[in-house]
Design an enzyme around this catalytic site. Structure first.
Site, PDB file in Angstrom:
ATOM      1  CG  MET A   1      -1.769   1.242   1.378  1.00  0.00           C
ATOM      2  SD  MET A   1      -2.844   1.482  -0.057  1.00  0.00           S
ATOM      3  CE  MET A   1      -2.972   3.270  -0.074  1.00  0.00           C
TER       4      MET A   1
ATOM      5  CD  GLU B   1       2.472  -0.424  -3.671  1.00  0.00           C
ATOM      6  OE1 GLU B   1       1.804   0.587  -3.361  1.00  0.00           O
ATOM      7  OE2 GLU B   1       1.971  -1.406  -4.251  1.00  0.00           O
TER       8      GLU B   1
END
Length: 1927
Positions: A370, A405
């Protein structure tokens, strides 16, 4: 057959008659059905309440009671209030937050982990409003002084309005504040809140992750806010466009590390007040964040360490568990982060916006990673790399995920989507450029190419469904959190990446990055929509002069790819140059369900292409079609389009170009770029699925692979063949497919053997390393022995030395999987132990996936259970573990049942907010390809509509669509695929197979469909009929006519006629007397076609007296009730006799009922037997007759048959003459008239048999069988037994055998064990023929008892016959009882009488203890229809009847019993009776003796006969109290037990002993009684030798005394009672009358027991435990216990047989030797397994010399086939097909079901539908054998449900074995999912019906319900007990 078609002459053209009759029947029955239907039609969100949390401490230090406002849930439709909408109003805009959180890393007094918080948000009012909505979910708030949930203050001069009302709105996840005034536009306000939340382990919001380090459990508090869980951590404006600045402070335990998006300041030690007083904590504050969205926020508290470096003033830190950091697992990520950051700065032309880049590896994390701004969170496997443990794919995954990411730091974080409908722009962009970033970090890998496999091909599969969706949706369509979560799918990620890659390609990367740069700089710290990017890219196009098609812009081109779903297939015709495009759908028939598109599903398509290896200039397809002359080629030239798959579309060609491309692949494949070789395979397979090209053309693209060494084409082919495996790995295609692929992979496998120095080195190239894995994986999974030996060897080495793993990390997943699949519990448990001990997450992941490869269902079920235990499988891994299991063909159904059964739990854990949830649903259903699975899927959708599917909602719809397409595809392609694989397999690798012409198959199918149609319509007509009044609409004959005798001539044709049918023709007359005046004749007739007489009627009626017969008014067939109906013009006269003549034709079918056909092969010649099975209602299928048992008559039989054949019937055949009938030479055999008898006892046979004979006094005894069987002496044993058994019964009944002959005949096809036709008994071959060389002692005993059973009927049943079928038990129960007496007389050394306890008493107890049981005797009126009659032939009638009569004989004494029998038989000879007639005669015998009974025989026996069930007698030795109670296995079912006139009380004879001494018999006459003799303190044992039909329970003290006696000197207790104690205990435990562990304790003494009966009783009862637990974790420990128990018995038999060289002496000892070997082998005793495998291998090596003793064959065959593979099974199958001895064939038939191979089991199931492979008589048994195998349970159930209609027509209405089928396939059912399947099966097939299995189905539902309860209540106790016993 039914009526409607007639011929005018006797013979005629029989085939035409029969064929037309069949058609007429279908039509007639359809009309009947439609009429009946017409008649029938004419008639006929709540909130569960709030959980108030306990007192908690807020960061400020005060203790408060949090309070929750529970919203009032409206009962009307949802309101239009703002708080009932999911989106924030546009009235307020946040500026910054100040947030302090304190996560508690230890549980509080309430056993919860919590966090407390205080926050304020400063926001500006942008539109006047009196309402504040701010997101909040699962937070409890502290009320402020004004009793509201928040405090509002103004930051300007104007005061803030006060709060009017505050509450939480859980549905829309808002904290709502209504104000007493308006907020002013432009003014700023501050909103303060204090709150507490649970630090749960749900992987969302602020949550808890747990890990163990150096034996200490440690907790991490961490976050996952995306997409809508920031509101779960603190109240916030939780939408991406509501950007703000965040000031974060964290309180945390000293020495822990706190991290957030901003750079942390040095922690300060402070004292805070906690729940238990003051606590010292550290307070860490952080630099304020950049302006950003809430979903990018992160905060973490952990005991982690880190490594760091600095790159151009950016601090890079890698955080992980201390050990992981110390072991250097973060180094790779640290080394690659800097270069990737620099690459993106250059690519975006924008500096990295933050001072730091923290990356942290978490033990529990739902997604892969994330992109929190400045603090990226990862799964450990996505960040940590260990060179010793991680594979090259792990390394690549880390590189690409880091790149993904970091790409977001600009694209997504700096510039953010305005709303989630444009999620694809975030994730698609990062998914594309991750390959560029990773390529920069690892330039040698050539990783950019892998986007084609990883994303383009992956998403094509989803985007080709009609249920796909566009990349960009409308904002208003994406509102709820679960709708937002659904956007995180393959479309957003992979299609987004693919489309952006195409855009970058046709613009050029330079232009693309220029546009990106201006876009990022313009919108920095702001939000955008996707068209903003198009604007900036268009600017770059304009500024660089980049060429696009005339009139087109980036908008006009890209909107077609973004705003409409799907993609095109571009078809190029190289003959004409015509190019076309069409929306590509995997299932073209779904085009009608595709939503409309503004662009009409047309795209502007960039086409890069080459001509015969030469790259050409890019062209564009702007319309539906275009002419491109440059693409026209001839000769050997070829066209290839979409070079390197840069475009997002598929390509098709004209057939000629396809052939040229295939030619290039086969001759010099390197001419085609490697990516396009992969593309050609992928396109071809998918074009074939969509019906653009033939499936065989697609398969041909794989042929060249023997020459291919590159990874991408191989991976593409294997990906596509995986679909074929999913569709066919449960079918007969699997074997040929495996052989083909093994052949294809062999050169690649050898290639890697060579280049790795025989596996000692690692290939140098990244892709080569991948392809090495493919080579090993495929070679092993397709059965290449060299590969399997290799992987098992490596794994075995590791097992021997677990500290040194010799397997290279690249190969571990494949090697682990292969070895665990080939192994058993030991390999799995080792893998599990290594998984639990793994400190490196990547290694744990390899093991976790490999553990799903086992073929053992119990291990897979145990593994499934582990997914619900976060201590075993982390929540982040649960869904993927379930999918791994579902990917295993053995685990498919287990995972599906598991998911359905636990849907509520799984949904709450992984539903609304989980991105992996759609993967779960897709993964578990991907193999679905049958109508049954589709039905289950739709039912699953319907059943859980209330619960919902969260982020998997779309996945369910797509699964239904995909399954529908799969069903069609399999139906259309199965035959061609099978043919292709068969022809492509090299001849030396082909298995021997029997080929059948397609025409023949077509004929069979049509035939089956015809029969199915007839029977189905007939059954529907039966079940749908309305109230019936006419006599012909009743099932029973009226009492007006009484037959006297029949004269019947039949001519069976033993060859097919011109229409391909076997038929028989017949003429008959019956003479009957009128006993009541009537003008109606009803006579039974079924499936016969009649010749009309001169008056145009179906029969001719004449009078035999002086008064003429009335004429026939009307005649017709009534198929429902199976009558020939004759209405007369006058009355028949009472006392007069009449004759009814008929001429008819019927089919000599192979349906095993009536007059039917049986076939066999002898000396290479196919021979046909015409034979009969009239019982119970099939005589009417042979000729018209009064077909009820009370309508006895004499039969005069004549048979016409071919010369050289033999005709047999009930009477002797005194006259045989040759004759010519209708020009055909035949033999005519006329038989002596029968005795007066019932129709069901008639027998007619024509065959080419021979016989042996003997005489017993004046009785001629003949044994008939195939000539070879007779010549080999297989009939000798039966012949030798028959005379003595007949003599025994003559003495026993005191009545002479009534006939002059006793013929017994062995038939190849016969449904039942035998049939007692009077004077001509028919048998299955296995039940009459005995071969000392191949038959076991079990075969011998069965022959003896069945002969005795049938001969007992010659008196009891035939001479004296039941009046109606409601008292079948008297016939069958009596014969079942005395069969043991007859066999005991014939084989006196066997002591066979004792075995009735195991075979009958214990067997029937299991059924009679169900609430769905029934009394022995039913009311006449309840048994009417043929199927109701067939249902009477069940275990109650046979075994309970036998048990009760045995009890009666015992308490009367045998002399009194026999005396009563004798007078009964003599009194009712040649007549019919009811049950009470027997009681009368037994009572007379009692009265004639000096016997005293507590009541009359009627009084005593009516309680046992007229009420169902039996009692459990409980003896309390402490008080002397004896009680009785109706025994029910499931005591909860007592409410569904029907009432009884006797109130379920019995008069019970109790024989008992005390401490080994037999005492005087006691009678229990009432509910309870006292007997002081029972209280001596010694052990008491009741029901000696189990002569009584009841169970016995005792007080616990007596049980303990009995157990002690068993353990010290068990021989003191009679052997039968040792068996009884075990059986009673286990069943009493199931009924909750004693603890289950007490029952288990009765088995402990068995290690000293050598007698058969106790062992058999124990094993029978433990079998229930196996059925309940062999799919669970209990199985392993149970196996261990049983192995320990049986080993002494195994060694005992090894000793007494001199190391297995001889046979034990005793009959029961021989049985127990089989038990010893069976249980020792099945429980895993290696010595036993080696023994059986070696015996089988010796036989396999020399098939003509089978050295396995016949007694042991079934066990040895089963054990060896279970341990082996296809070779062992195929050998067994070949031996079965060539077996000439039926008993040996039977052993093989059952043993073939023992294989663990699903493909073989499925093949075997299919064989049951082919009577050339499995005889119809054996089909249901084979299905039940397969279901008894835990591997075959689900396969058999699915097979039965999918083939129900066919099964029903074949085995339904008239079959007694049908109940066994239903009971057999459901015996293991013990889960809610299985109960639901069973209930759904009942519902779905209610129209078709269940025939003789109707009651069995009810009992299966009842049994399953009880099993579920039992397992739920006992599983843990049982597991603990077994664990304690093996400790």
């Amino acid at each position: 057959m039914g009526g409607g078609f007639y011929i005018s002459k006797f013979v005629g053209v029989v085939g035409i008659v029969f064929g037309a009759g069949a058609v007429a029947t279908v039509i007639a029955l359809a009309v009947v059905y439609s009429q009946e239907v017409a008649k029938n039609e004419a008639v006929s969100p709540t909130n569960g309440g709030s959980t108030i949390k306990p007192p908690v401490t807020t960061p400020g230090g005060s203790t408060v009671k949090p309070q929750i406002t529970t919203p009032v849930i409206p009962t009307t439709a949802p309101s239009n209030e703002p708080w009932d909408k999911y989106r924030l109003p546009d009235t307020l805009k946040p500026d910054h937050y100040n947030l302090t959180l304190w996560p508690q890393l230890t549980v509080n007094a309430q056993d919860l982990y919590i966090f407390t918080g205080k926050s304020y948000v400063v926001f500006q009012c942008v539109k006047e409003t009196d309402l504040i909505l701010i997101h909040s979910n699962k937070l409890n708030y502290t009320k402020w002084g004004d009793d509201h949930l928040a405090k509002l203050s103004a930051l300007g001069s104007t005061p803030a309005p006060t709060i009017k009302k505050s509450w939480l709105q859980p549905t829309t996840q808002f904290l709502v504040l209504e104000l007493n005034g308006k907020l002013a536009v432009g003014e700023s306000y501050q909103l303060d809140t204090w709150f507490v939340g649970e630090l749960a382990d749900d992987l969302g919001g602020f949550y808890r992750s747990v890990y163990t380090e150096e034996g200490e459990e440690k907790v991490v508090a961490t976050t996952q806010m995306q997409p809508t869980d920031a509101r779960k951590a603190f109240p916030c404006f939780d939408e991406p466009a509501m950007k703000a600045i965040f000031h974060i402070t964290l309180l945390h335990p000293p020495m822990t590390v706190a991290l957030s998006n901003g750079m942390e300041h040095a922690p300060v030690e402070v004292t805070e007040e906690g729940p238990e007083g003051n606590v010292t904590v550290w307070r860490t504050s952080f630099d304020e964040t950049k302006k950003m969205s809430t979903y990018l926020l992160a905060f973490i508290v952990s005991d982690y360490d880190y490594i760091n470096s600095t790159k151009d003033n950016v601090l890079i830190r890698i955080y992980a568990r201390k050990k992981a950091i110390a072991d250097g697992q973060g180094e790779y990520a640290l080394n690659k982060t800097g270069p990737i950051l620099k690459f993106f700065e250059k690519y975006y032309n924008a500096t990295y916006p933050l001072p730091k880049s923290d990356q942290i590896a978490l033990p529990d994390f739902n997604a892969g990673a994330m992109e929190n701004w400045g603090l990226i969170t990862y799964r450990e496997t996505a960040l940590l790399y260990d060179p010793k443990m991680s594979s090259n794919s792990n390394k690549e995954r880390i590189a690409t995920i880091i790149a993904h990411e970091l790409a977001h730091m600009w694209f997504g974080n700096l510039v953010t989507l305005r709303w989630w409908n444009d999620l694809w722009l975030n994730e698609g962009f990062a998914s594309y450029v991750e390959y560029l970033g990773a390529n920069e970090a690892e330039p040698d890998w050539n990783i950019k190419d892998l986007i084609v496999l990883g994303d383009v091909h992956r998403v094509f599969a989803v985007d080709a469904l009609a249920s796909s969706h566009p990349l960009s949706s409308r904002e208003e369509d994406i509102q709820k959190p679960e709708q937002i979560s659904e956007q995180f799918d393959a479309i957003s990620y992979s299609k987004g990446a693919s489309v952006l890659r195409m855009l970058s390609d046709f613009l050029s990367e330079e232009v693309f990055s220029t546009g990106l740069s201006t876009y990022l700089n313009t919108f920095a710290y702001d939000n955008t929509v996707y068209t903003d990017l198009w604007d900036h890219l268009q600017m770059a196009v304009n500024s660089t002069g980049t060429s696009l098609p005339t009139g087109q812009t980036v908008h006009s081109i890209m909107n077609r790819w973004v705003l409409q779903m799907g993609f095109p297939v571009v078809t190029i015709n190289t003959a004409t140059g015509l190019i076309t495009q069409q929306h590509f759908l995997l299932d073209p028939s779904t085009a009608g369900s595709v939503p409309p598109s503004d662009f009409n599903y047309e795209w502007i398509v960039p086409i890069r292409w080459m001509n015969t290896g030469v790259v050409q200039q890019q062209t564009w397809l702007e319309d539906k079609t275009a002419n491109k002359p440059e693409m026209t080629v001839t000769g050997n030239n070829w066209i290839l389009a979409n070079l390197n798959v840069s475009g997002y579309y598929r390509v098709n060609y004209d057939n000629t170009n396809w052939e040229r491309l295939l030619g290039v692949l086969s001759s010099h494949h390197e001419s085609i770029p490697v990516i396009n070789r992969a593309q050609l395979v992928d396109d071809a397979f998918n074009l074939a699925r969509a019906k653009y090209i033939n499936t065989t053309l697609a398969l041909r693209t794989t042929k060249y692979l023997r020459s291919e060494r590159e990874y991408m084409p191989w991976e593409s082919a294997l990906d596509n063949l995986d679909f074929f495996y999913l569709m066919f790995d449960r079918s007969e295609i699997y074997g040929d497919m495996q052989t083909y692929l093994k052949y294809q992979i062999e050169p690649l496998f050898k290639h890697f053997v060579n280049i790795t120095g025989n596996w000692t080195e690692v290939p140098t190239g990244h892709m080569d390393q991948y392809n090495q894995v493919n080579a090993i994986r495929v070679a092993c999974s397709t059965g290449m022995e060299e590969c399997q030996t290799l992987t098992k060897g490596w794994y075995s080495q590791w097992m021997k030395d677990s500290a040194n793993n010799p397997i290279h990390p690249n190969l571990r997943t494949t090697v682990y999987c292969s070895a665990i699949a080939a192994g058993g519990a030991a390999e799995w448990e080792f893998g599990w132990d290594q998984f639990k001990a793994a400190t490196i997450a990547i290694e744990a992941d390899k093991l976790r996936s490999a553990l799903a490869c086992t073929k053992q269902p119990w291990l897979l079920n145990k593994y499934l259970e582990y997914t619900l235990d976060a201590n075993k499988i982390r929540k982040q891994d649960a869904t993927s573990t379930i999918v791994y299991i579902a990917s295993n063909v053995v685990g498919q159904s287990l995972a599906w049942d598991f998911m359905r059964d636990r849907w509520n739990y799984i949904f709450t854990q992984y539903g609304g907010g989980s991105f992996s949830f759609s993967n779960l649903i897709n993964g578990v259903t991907k193999r679905f390809s049958t109508e049954f699975e589709l039905k289950q899927l739709k039912q699953f959708q319907a059943d859980n509509s209330e619960v919902g599917f969260g982020s998997g909602t779309l996945a369910v719809s797509q699964s239904i669509e995909r399954t529908t397409a799969n069903i069609k595809w399999v139906a259309e392609n199965k035959d061609s695929v099978q043919t292709w694989f068969t022809t492509e397999v090299p001849k030396e690798d082909m298995e021997k197979s029997c080929k059948i012409s397609k025409f023949f198959i077509l004929c069979v199918v049509l035939g089956v469909l015809s029969v199915a149609t007839i029977v189905t319509l007939w059954a529907i007509a039966l079940t749908d009929s309305i109230e019936i009044v006419a006599p012909w609409d009743k099932y029973r004959l009226p009492d007006t006519l009484k037959p006297d005798h029949y004269n019947l001539t039949l001519w069976p044709r033993l060859t097919v006629n011109a229409q391909g049918l076997y038929i028989f023709t017949g003429k008959s007359y019956v003479v009957f007397q009128c006993v009541k005046e009537t003008d109606l004749i009803l006579i039974h007739s079924n499936k016969l076609n009649y010749t009309k007489w001169g008056d145009d009627h179906l029969a001719k009626l004449s009078a035999l007296g002086s008064t003429p017969a009335p004429t026939i008014k009307k005649s017709w067939l009534q198929p429902t009730t199976q009558f020939l109906v004759l209405e007369l013009n006058g009355k028949l006269a009472v006392g007069e006799s009449y004759q009814l003549d008929t001429v008819f034709v019927g089919e000599l079918a192979d349906d095993l009922a009536g007059f039917y056909r049986s076939e066999y092969e002898e000396d290479g010649v196919k021979k046909v037997v015409a034979t009969s099975q009239m019982h119970p209602t099939h005589t009417r299928k042979t000729f018209p007759c009064f077909d009820e048992p009370a309508r006895k008559a004499v039969f005069h039989i004549t048979l016409l048959h071919p010369h050289g054949t033999v005709a047999l019937s009930n009477g002797k055949e005194p006259e045989t003459v040759n004759a010519t009938v209708y020009t055909e030479a035949v033999t005519q055999t006329r038989f002596e008239p029968t005795k007066i008898m019932s129709t069901y006892l008639l027998a007619l046979i024509v065959c080419d048999y021979s016989f042996i004979s003997a005489r017993e006094g004046d009785i001629l005894i003949r044994i008939w069988a195939r000539r070879k069987s007779i010549s080999e002496g297989h009939g000798e044993y039966a012949l030798n037994l028959t005379g003595p058994i007949l003599s025994f019964f003559e003495v026993y009944y005191n009545t002479t055998y009534p006939l002059c002959k006793s013929d017994q005949i062995a038939l190849p096809d016969f449904y039942f064990g035998a049939m007692e036709n009077w004077g001509l008994v028919t048998y299955r071959e296995t039940n009459l023929l005995y071969d000392p060389l191949t038959s076991s002692n079990g075969n011998k005993e069965r022959t003896a008892t069945i002969i005795a059973h049938e001969l007992a009927h010659m008196w009891f049943g035939n001479l004296v016959t039941l009046r109606w079928w409601n008292e079948v038990w008297l016939n069958e129960g009596f014969a079942s009882y005395v069969s043991y007496l007859g066999a005991d007389y014939a084989e006196s050394t066997w002591n066979v009488k004792d075995l009735i306890v195991l075979d009958e008493v214990h067997r029937v107890f299991a059924v009679d203890a169900l609430a769905s049981s029934h009394p022995l005797s039913s009311k006449d009126d309840d048994i009417q229809k043929p199927e109701q009659i067939s249902e009477q032939f069940d275990v109650i009638s046979y075994s309970k009847g036998a048990s009760v009569l045995r009890m009666l004989s015992d308490f009367l004494t045998e002399p009194v019993f026999v005396q009563g029998l004798s007078s009964y038989l003599n009194h009712f000879a040649y007549d019919n009776t009811v049950g009470t007639d027997l009681w009368d005669h037994l009572q007379r015998a009692v009265d004639a003796s000096d016997m005293e009974l507590p009541g009359t025989v009627h009084d005593i026996m009516n309680r046992w006969v007229l009420q169902m069930g039996f009692p459990v007698v409980t003896i309390n030795t402490a008080t002397g109290l004896i009680t009785q109670k109706h025994f029910l296995l499931d005591p909860d079912s007592v409410g569904s037990v029907p009432p009884s006139d006797f109130k379920y009380e019995w008069i019970v004879p109790i024989k008992w002993m005390e401490a080994g001494v037999v005492q005087k018999e006691i009678w229990l006459l009432e509910k309870e009684a006292l007997n002081n003799k029972l209280t001596s303190g010694h052990w008491v044992l009741a029901n000696i030798n189990v002569t009584g039909y009841y169970r016995v329970n005792y007080d616990l003290g007596n049980w303990e005394r009995l157990l002690f006696q068993l353990s010290t000197n068990h021989q003191v207790i009679p052997v039968i009672n040792r068996a009884q104690l075990v059986d009673d205990a286990f069943n009493l435990a199931r009924a909750k009358l004693i603890p289950t562990t007490l029952a288990l304790k009765t088995t402990k003494y068995l290690s000293k027991e050598i007698e058969y009966i106790p062992w058999e009783s124990a094993l029978n009862n433990l079998d229930y435990f196996y059925l309940m637990f062999d799919r669970t974790e209990v199985y392993g420990t149970m196996q261990h216990y049983v192995r320990n128990l049986v080993t002494p018995l195994f060694q005992h038999f090894k000793t007494i047989t001199a190391d297995w060289s001889k046979v034990p002496d005793g009959h029961n000892e021989q049985y127990n030797q089989v038990n010893a070997i069976r249980m020792a082998c099945s429980s895993g005793l290696v010595e036993c397994q080696n023994l059986t495998k070696s015996w089988y291998s010796q036989w396999k090596a020399d098939p003509d010399n089978n050295l396995i003793h016949p007694n042991l064959r079934m066990t040895v065959y089963c054990s060896a086939i279970a341990a082996g593979g296809a070779a062992e099974w195929d050998f067994g199958w070949n031996m079965f097909k060539t077996a000439t001895i039926v008993s040996d064939a039977d052993k093989l038939m059952s043993s073939l079901a023992c294989t663990k191979d699903h493909e073989l089991l499925n093949k075997y199931l299919r064989y049951t539908l082919d009577s050339d492979k499995i005889r119809k008589q054996d089909a249901t048994s084979v299905i039940v054998y397969i279901s008894s195998n835990v591997q075959g349970q689900t396969l058999a159930w699915d097979f039965v449900t999918q083939n129900w209609e066919y099964m029903f027509t074949q085995y339904g209405v008239g079959s007694f074995s049908f109940a066994n089928l239903i009971s057999g396939v459901t015996m293991r059912f013990s889960t809610k999912a299985e109960l639901e399947q069973l209930q759904k099966f009942k519902e779905d097939n209610s129209k078709i019906g269940f025939g003789s299995g109707t009651l069995a189905l009810e009992q299966a539902i009842e049994r399953t319900t009880a099993n579920i309860k039992w397992v739920d209540e006992n599983k843990k106790k049982v597991w603990d007990w077994f664990l304690s016993e093996i400790a």
